[in-house]
Design an enzyme around this catalytic site. Structure first.
Site, PDB file in Angstrom:
ATOM      1  CB  THR A  68      -0.936   0.024   1.219  1.00 57.42           C
ATOM      2  OG1 THR A  68      -0.162   0.063   2.419  1.00 57.42           O
ATOM      3  CG2 THR A  68      -1.845  -1.194   1.234  1.00 57.42           C
ATOM      4  CG  ASP A  69      -1.052   4.781  -1.606  1.00 60.37           C
ATOM      5  OD1 ASP A  69      -1.809   4.610  -0.622  1.00 60.37           O
ATOM      6  OD2 ASP A  69      -1.475   5.157  -2.713  1.00 60.37           O
ATOM      7  CG  LEU A  70       2.494   7.869   2.579  1.00 61.92           C
ATOM      8  CD1 LEU A  70       2.971   9.302   2.342  1.00 61.92           C
ATOM      9  CD2 LEU A  70       2.916   7.385   3.955  1.00 61.92           C
ATOM     10  CB  VAL A 111      -5.396   2.619  -1.794  1.00 64.67           C
ATOM     11  CG1 VAL A 111      -6.582   3.234  -1.068  1.00 64.67           C
ATOM     12  CG2 VAL A 111      -4.528   3.691  -2.391  1.00 64.67           C
TER      13      VAL A 111
END
Length: 136
Positions: free
Chosen positions: A18-20, A23
């Site tokens: 995931t990203d920050l 997602v």
């Protein structure tokens, strides 16, 4: 001839995927799809290690991906892979990622058969037979 049902594997979304925002980072879908294609080929009896020993490999020639809905941390995803058109030295694989039956994205990969030296090679008869639609 009838089309075979798509091959399916499950993939859990981990924090590293995931990203920050929590997602799935867009490029990580490529890894999920690669796993799906590898397992689909394995289940069709195609041994890519033996192929390489015989001087042939599959490479992604083109890849198109349509993002519809994001996947999130801890989601359990279903990766579906189908075999599309077979050509002389390539094949098309259609794929999609689902969560609880909802399609999150769809992709189409064109896979080329190449020599280990990097030249196009026709699909050998045994590979073509394994990839061909099932007879009805």
């Amino acid at each position: 001839m009838t089309s075979r049902p798509p091959h399916t594997i499950s993939v859990r979304v981990y924090y590293e995927d995931t990203d920050l925002a929590g997602v799935v980072y867009y490029a990580n879908y490529l890894r999920f799809y690669e796993r799906g294609r590898s397992e689909a080929l394995r289940d069709l009896g195609i041994d890519q290690v033996a192929m390489k020993a015989a001087g042939l490999v599959f490479v992604v020639r083109s890849f198109a991906l349509d993002y519809l809905v994001p996947a999130r941390f801890d989601d359990l995803l279903e990766i579906r892979t189908g075999i599309g058109a077979l050509r002389g030295a390539s094949l098309e694989m259609t794929q999609e990622v689902l969560r609880d039956g909802e399609t999150l994205n769809r992709a189409t990969a064109r896979i080329a058969c190449m020599t280990v030296e990097g030249r196009p090679a026709r699909l050998p008869a045994d590979l073509r037979a394994a990839l061909a639609p099932e007879r009805g």
